[in-house]
Write a protein that holds these residues in place. Structure first.
Motif, PDB file in Angstrom:
ATOM      1  N   TYR A  45       1.025  -1.325   0.201  1.00 18.02           N
ATOM      2  CA  TYR A  45      -0.073  -0.026   0.021  1.00 18.02           C
ATOM      3  C   TYR A  45       0.892   1.131   0.048  1.00 18.02           C
ATOM      4  O   TYR A  45       2.050   1.167   0.450  1.00 18.02           O
ATOM      5  CB  TYR A  45      -0.878   0.056   1.151  1.00 18.02           C
ATOM      6  CG  TYR A  45      -1.996  -1.216   1.142  1.00 18.02           C
ATOM      7  CD1 TYR A  45      -3.244  -0.977   0.557  1.00 18.02           C
ATOM      8  CD2 TYR A  45      -1.773  -2.328   1.744  1.00 18.02           C
ATOM      9  CE1 TYR A  45      -4.197  -1.911   0.318  1.00 18.02           C
ATOM     10  CE2 TYR A  45      -2.571  -3.384   1.828  1.00 18.02           C
ATOM     11  CZ  TYR A  45      -3.898  -3.084   1.155  1.00 18.02           C
ATOM     12  OH  TYR A  45      -4.966  -4.157   0.838  1.00 18.02           O
ATOM     13  N   THR A  46       0.270   2.400  -0.590  1.00 18.47           N
ATOM     14  CA  THR A  46       1.012   3.539  -0.565  1.00 18.47           C
ATOM     15  C   THR A  46       0.119   4.667   0.097  1.00 18.47           C
ATOM     16  O   THR A  46      -0.939   4.534   0.302  1.00 18.47           O
ATOM     17  CB  THR A  46       1.338   4.055  -1.906  1.00 18.47           C
ATOM     18  OG1 THR A  46       0.195   4.362  -2.613  1.00 18.47           O
ATOM     19  CG2 THR A  46       2.161   3.106  -2.767  1.00 18.47           C
ATOM     20  N   LEU A  47       1.062   5.754   0.558  1.00 14.29           N
ATOM     21  CA  LEU A  47       0.519   6.872   1.339  1.00 14.29           C
ATOM     22  C   LEU A  47      -0.417   7.725   0.234  1.00 14.29           C
ATOM     23  O   LEU A  47       0.282   8.087  -0.746  1.00 14.29           O
ATOM     24  CB  LEU A  47       1.390   7.848   2.095  1.00 14.29           C
ATOM     25  CG  LEU A  47       0.781   9.055   2.802  1.00 14.29           C
ATOM     26  CD1 LEU A  47      -0.008   8.574   3.967  1.00 14.29           C
ATOM     27  CD2 LEU A  47       1.969   9.677   3.285  1.00 14.29           C
ATOM     28  N   PRO A  48      -1.851   8.163   0.359  1.00 13.87           N
ATOM     29  CA  PRO A  48      -2.628   8.644  -0.847  1.00 13.87           C
ATOM     30  C   PRO A  48      -2.164  10.113  -0.575  1.00 13.87           C
ATOM     31  O   PRO A  48      -2.018  10.630   0.644  1.00 13.87           O
ATOM     32  CB  PRO A  48      -4.023   8.561  -0.538  1.00 13.87           C
ATOM     33  CG  PRO A  48      -3.865   7.983   0.947  1.00 13.87           C
ATOM     34  CD  PRO A  48      -2.846   7.394   1.100  1.00 13.87           C
ATOM     35  N   ALA A  49      -2.092  10.867  -1.856  1.00 16.73           N
ATOM     36  CA  ALA A  49      -1.672  12.187  -1.554  1.00 16.73           C
ATOM     37  C   ALA A  49      -3.098  13.045  -1.177  1.00 16.73           C
ATOM     38  O   ALA A  49      -4.198  12.621  -1.445  1.00 16.73           O
ATOM     39  CB  ALA A  49      -1.338  12.783  -2.768  1.00 16.73           C
ATOM     40  N   LEU A  50      -2.845  14.284  -0.383  1.00 11.53           N
ATOM     41  CA  LEU A  50      -4.265  14.911  -0.238  1.00 11.53           C
ATOM     42  C   LEU A  50      -4.816  15.715  -1.351  1.00 11.53           C
ATOM     43  O   LEU A  50      -3.937  15.956  -2.287  1.00 11.53           O
ATOM     44  CB  LEU A  50      -3.776  15.871   0.901  1.00 11.53           C
ATOM     45  CG  LEU A  50      -3.596  15.578   2.291  1.00 11.53           C
ATOM     46  CD1 LEU A  50      -3.218  16.503   3.073  1.00 11.53           C
ATOM     47  CD2 LEU A  50      -4.712  14.535   2.941  1.00 11.53           C
ATOM     48  N   ASP A  51      -5.900  15.998  -1.384  1.00 10.95           N
ATOM     49  CA  ASP A  51      -6.605  16.826  -2.555  1.00 10.95           C
ATOM     50  C   ASP A  51      -6.252  18.367  -2.372  1.00 10.95           C
ATOM     51  O   ASP A  51      -6.878  18.936  -3.238  1.00 10.95           O
ATOM     52  CB  ASP A  51      -8.084  16.552  -2.752  1.00 10.95           C
ATOM     53  CG  ASP A  51      -8.285  14.793  -3.274  1.00 10.95           C
ATOM     54  OD1 ASP A  51      -7.333  14.413  -3.961  1.00 10.95           O
ATOM     55  OD2 ASP A  51      -9.236  14.362  -2.864  1.00 10.95           O
ATOM     56  N   TYR A  52      -5.728  18.636  -1.260  1.00 12.11           N
ATOM     57  CA  TYR A  52      -5.721  19.950  -0.728  1.00 12.11           C
ATOM     58  C   TYR A  52      -4.520  20.174  -0.126  1.00 12.11           C
ATOM     59  O   TYR A  52      -3.636  19.423   0.459  1.00 12.11           O
ATOM     60  CB  TYR A  52      -7.018  20.645  -0.181  1.00 12.11           C
ATOM     61  CG  TYR A  52      -7.278  19.323   0.806  1.00 12.11           C
ATOM     62  CD1 TYR A  52      -6.702  19.122   2.176  1.00 12.11           C
ATOM     63  CD2 TYR A  52      -8.441  18.529   0.644  1.00 12.11           C
ATOM     64  CE1 TYR A  52      -7.125  18.359   3.170  1.00 12.11           C
ATOM     65  CE2 TYR A  52      -8.606  17.527   1.602  1.00 12.11           C
ATOM     66  CZ  TYR A  52      -8.056  17.360   2.795  1.00 12.11           C
ATOM     67  OH  TYR A  52      -8.389  16.137   3.431  1.00 12.11           O
ATOM     68  N   ALA A  53      -3.913  21.563   0.016  1.00 14.64           N
ATOM     69  CA  ALA A  53      -2.845  21.901   0.854  1.00 14.64           C
ATOM     70  C   ALA A  53      -3.088  21.794   2.226  1.00 14.64           C
ATOM     71  O   ALA A  53      -4.262  21.602   2.644  1.00 14.64           O
ATOM     72  CB  ALA A  53      -2.562  23.485   0.484  1.00 14.64           C
ATOM     73  N   PHE A  54      -1.907  21.505   3.028  1.00 11.05           N
ATOM     74  CA  PHE A  54      -2.163  21.491   4.383  1.00 11.05           C
ATOM     75  C   PHE A  54      -2.825  22.499   4.998  1.00 11.05           C
ATOM     76  O   PHE A  54      -3.583  22.422   6.229  1.00 11.05           O
ATOM     77  CB  PHE A  54      -0.698  21.198   4.832  1.00 11.05           C
ATOM     78  CG  PHE A  54      -0.116  20.104   4.627  1.00 11.05           C
ATOM     79  CD1 PHE A  54      -0.478  18.933   4.762  1.00 11.05           C
ATOM     80  CD2 PHE A  54       1.541  20.048   4.344  1.00 11.05           C
ATOM     81  CE1 PHE A  54      -0.022  17.600   4.401  1.00 11.05           C
ATOM     82  CE2 PHE A  54       2.170  19.132   4.126  1.00 11.05           C
ATOM     83  CZ  PHE A  54       1.554  17.903   4.263  1.00 11.05           C
ATOM     84  N   ASN A  55      -2.999  23.809   4.558  1.00 10.73           N
ATOM     85  CA  ASN A  55      -3.460  24.777   5.185  1.00 10.73           C
ATOM     86  C   ASN A  55      -4.822  25.126   4.808  1.00 10.73           C
ATOM     87  O   ASN A  55      -5.597  26.076   5.175  1.00 10.73           O
ATOM     88  CB  ASN A  55      -2.734  26.129   5.089  1.00 10.73           C
ATOM     89  CG  ASN A  55      -2.445  26.491   3.731  1.00 10.73           C
ATOM     90  OD1 ASN A  55      -2.893  25.884   2.678  1.00 10.73           O
ATOM     91  ND2 ASN A  55      -1.865  27.726   3.461  1.00 10.73           N
TER      92      ASN A  55
END
Length: 247
Positions: A45-55
């Motif tokens: 499994y891999t870590l999915p990227a977020l669809d938005y910035a951290f902030n």
């Protein structure tokens, strides 16, 4: 060489991408409480990227919390899940949903890290900086019929999350009778697990581990639970509801 496969059915739910090391022959059929079919078993499994910035979710969820929560905590679950699967041939031959259905037969490490990966992947998709004002369509009708209105749902989920002793999750699920239920689970358990306190198809999970809110809210879990409704992705929850209902 590892090849990453993105599932159309999973993208409708917004759940995780899968890395697989062997050719895929066919989809695995639903278990009794699965939301959608999973393709052939996964070993990495891999870590999915977020669809938005951290902030992007500020001021409701701060950037530093999002960064640590995603890059450290979730990544840790992925890393440790892969380690466990590498040493367990039987478990690595199954999807997470299949493991969850027989969770009492597997190690605490698989339970905690498999649940941690699944729950967080669902959680990130449940949040958005462009949150709809509330649920709509069939989901709204079902919420109104069960909880009177969306405020009734929020109150029920906040009570479930606020009363969870220690770490865990607050859940909205569709049960086997097609009814909406609210409850909570400890640690990284989820409603797909056969050992779960609440069982059903998960539609929305809210993380009430301290790492999800402590930098901004300290010990004020209730304030965090109130604030998070400002960034709930109701469109995503509605997709899960439609899939769970077989529509």
């Amino acid at each position: 060489m590892e090849k990453r496969h993105f599932l159309k059915s999973m993208s409708a739910l917004g759940l995780f991408s899968i890395v697989h090391k062997s050719p895929i022959s066919k989809d695995i059929l639903n278990d009794s409480i699965n939301i959608v079919p999973m393709i052939a078993p996964t070993t990495t499994y891999t870590l999915p990227a977020l669809d938005y910035a951290f902030n992007a979710l500020e001021p409701h969820i701060d950037a530093k919390t999002m960064e640590i929560h995603h890059d450290k905590h979730h990544n840790g679950y992925v890393t440790n899940l892969n380690k466990e699967l590498a040493s367990n041939a039987a478990a690595s031959a199954m999807s997470l949903e299949q493991l969850f259905a027989k969770m009492d037969k597997y190690s605490p490490a698989l339970r905690n890290n498999g649940g941690g990966h699944y729950n967080h992947t669902m959680f990130w998709k449940s949040l958005t900086p462009n949150a709809p004002s509330g649920p709509s369509g069939d989901l709204a009708k079902s919420i109104n019929a069960t909880f009177k209105d969306v405020d009734g749902l929020k109150d029920a989920m906040n009570k479930a999350g606020g009363s969870r002793f220690g770490s865990g999750w607050s859940w909205l699920v569709l049960d086997t009778k097609g009814k909406l239920l609210v409850g909570s689970t400890a640690n990284q358990d989820n409603p797909l697990m056969n050992i779960s306190e609440i069982k059903g198809k998960p539609l929305l999970g809210i993380d009430v581990w301290e790492h999800a809110y402590y930098l901004k809210y300290q010990n004020k879990r209730a304030d965090y639970l109130t604030a998070i409704w400002n960034v709930i992705n109701w469109d995503e929850v509605a997709k899960r509801y439609a899939m769970a209902k077989g529509k």
